[in-house]
Design a protein around this motif. Sequence first.
Motif, mmCIF file in Angstrom:
data_model
loop_
_atom_site.group_PDB
_atom_site.id
_atom_site.type_symbol
_atom_site.label_atom_id
_atom_site.label_comp_id
_atom_site.label_asym_id
_atom_site.label_seq_id
_atom_site.Cartn_x
_atom_site.Cartn_y
_atom_site.Cartn_z
ATOM 1 N N LYS A 2 0.825 -1.497 0.117
ATOM 2 C CA LYS A 2 -0.076 -0.403 -0.100
ATOM 3 C C LYS A 2 0.851 1.321 -0.020
ATOM 4 O O LYS A 2 0.472 2.396 -0.763
ATOM 5 N N SER A 5 2.398 1.978 -3.803
ATOM 6 C CA SER A 5 1.001 2.113 -4.800
ATOM 7 C C SER A 5 0.633 3.558 -3.904
ATOM 8 O O SER A 5 1.061 4.655 -5.154
ATOM 9 N N ASN A 202 -7.178 -5.273 0.654
ATOM 10 C CA ASN A 202 -6.020 -4.319 0.917
ATOM 11 C C ASN A 202 -4.924 -5.144 1.892
ATOM 12 O O ASN A 202 -4.657 -3.936 2.796
ATOM 13 N N VAL A 207 -4.132 -7.845 -3.276
ATOM 14 C CA VAL A 207 -4.419 -6.808 -3.798
ATOM 15 C C VAL A 207 -4.945 -7.034 -4.519
ATOM 16 O O VAL A 207 -5.223 -7.545 -5.669
ATOM 17 N N GLN A 405 -8.653 0.602 -6.196
ATOM 18 C CA GLN A 405 -8.250 0.210 -4.924
ATOM 19 C C GLN A 405 -9.742 1.111 -4.304
ATOM 20 O O GLN A 405 -9.864 0.300 -3.339
ATOM 21 N N ASP A 409 -12.013 -0.932 -1.955
ATOM 22 C CA ASP A 409 -12.119 -0.411 -0.608
ATOM 23 C C ASP A 409 -13.200 -0.216 -0.098
ATOM 24 O O ASP A 409 -14.158 -1.277 0.772
#
Length: 438
Positions: A2, A5, A202, A207, A405, A409
């Motif tokens: 994360k 990213s 996540n 992912v 993403q 989420d």
Amino acid sequence: MKTRSLLAAAAALLITTACTPGGSTDTAVAPAGQDVSGTVEFWHFFTGREAKSIEDAVAAFKATHPKIDVKITSGQDDTKMLQAISAGNGPDVGLSYSTDIVGKFCSSAAWRDLKPYIERDKVDLGQFPDTVRSYTEYRGKRCAMPFLADVYGLYFNKKLLADAGYTAPPKSMAELSDMAKKLTKRAPDGTIEVAGFVPLLNFYENVPSHMAPVWNAQWLTGEEKSAIGADAQWQEMLRWHKDLVDWFGHDNLVKFTSGLGDEWSADNAFHQSKVAIAVDGEYRVAFLREQAPTIDFGTAPLPVPDGQQDRYGAGYVTGNIAGISANAKNPEAAWELVRYLTTNTDSIVTLSNAIKNVPSTRDALKSDKLETDPHFKTFLDIFAHPKTATTPPNAAGPKYVELTQEFVDAYLGGKHPDLKKGLTDLDTRIDQALELGR
């Protein structure tokens, strides 16, 4: 993942907003056979044990190139590198962990076009597998060379599986769902103590980008428009995860994962037997041996949906990429370093053995010096599978992955009850971002 990213997105924004990187964007090369000397500034993102392995690789380069001095700066992420390039004082050579950003590096000329060097020195690009070649160029412009690859699969705790009566990892998503429930342990109040599998997309390396290939879920069309809303496999993938999230309870999962250790430390949940089955890269083999040597673990390809058994064995591949900054002060010496690190078989194999990344050339993959124990061989086999895929490059960088993403989420947290409509709206947002990036 994360953190990386977010940094990749920030780096892409820097490229977008910068007027031009300092220095010339044209690639002028010296005649073949010219003596090369001087200093090269080399920035990379590795730290700790892995950074030491990079130093060893550079030392081997200097032994064969005594007139070139290399100054190494470790722990440098893409954002720092792009800030330096935009300010006109970037490194000669940069190593990035984000193949999603290749389109931006190439289209903005933040990294130099390597074609003149490749043609002059007759570098055989056929030594790189097709997928690797695809994530190191954009629209025919090659501004990067591959520096090892990362491949994603399944890790499972053999003791936890055996205690629950299992002798093998799951091969289908239906099996994974059943095993995740049976392997989960809860306290009397329902609090999760051990998760059979964490279905939040996540969590560590679980992912969307790493899971999409096993569902054959497509990201972009040939015209670089979002393909997500019209692809039924995205709905199937997300509904599978949502069903399992609902079984655990979203709040329960958030509470459980928020109390787990950092992914890159010895407190990693898999290291601590807090998670029985996890998605991770080949490099986890080395981390487990260093940080959790008593864990009896196995590796396997990611499970596949029912009806897609022919995809079993495939997975997601990405990798580290090396390039020469637009404002490199010594581009010829920089190219010598890039070429050595990305095409020298002994260097690639030695680094692969040290940090347990997958070699990115065919000769290195076939080398008898490559350490291929059963744990690591799983990822070599995934890498070689014809249906293994990566995220497609584009001029906007990783923005489409970031937007997806965010949507995922929210969906797994209970928003977007109309999934199809939500994905159609996501298409619009992605297309707008891609257009701005161009």
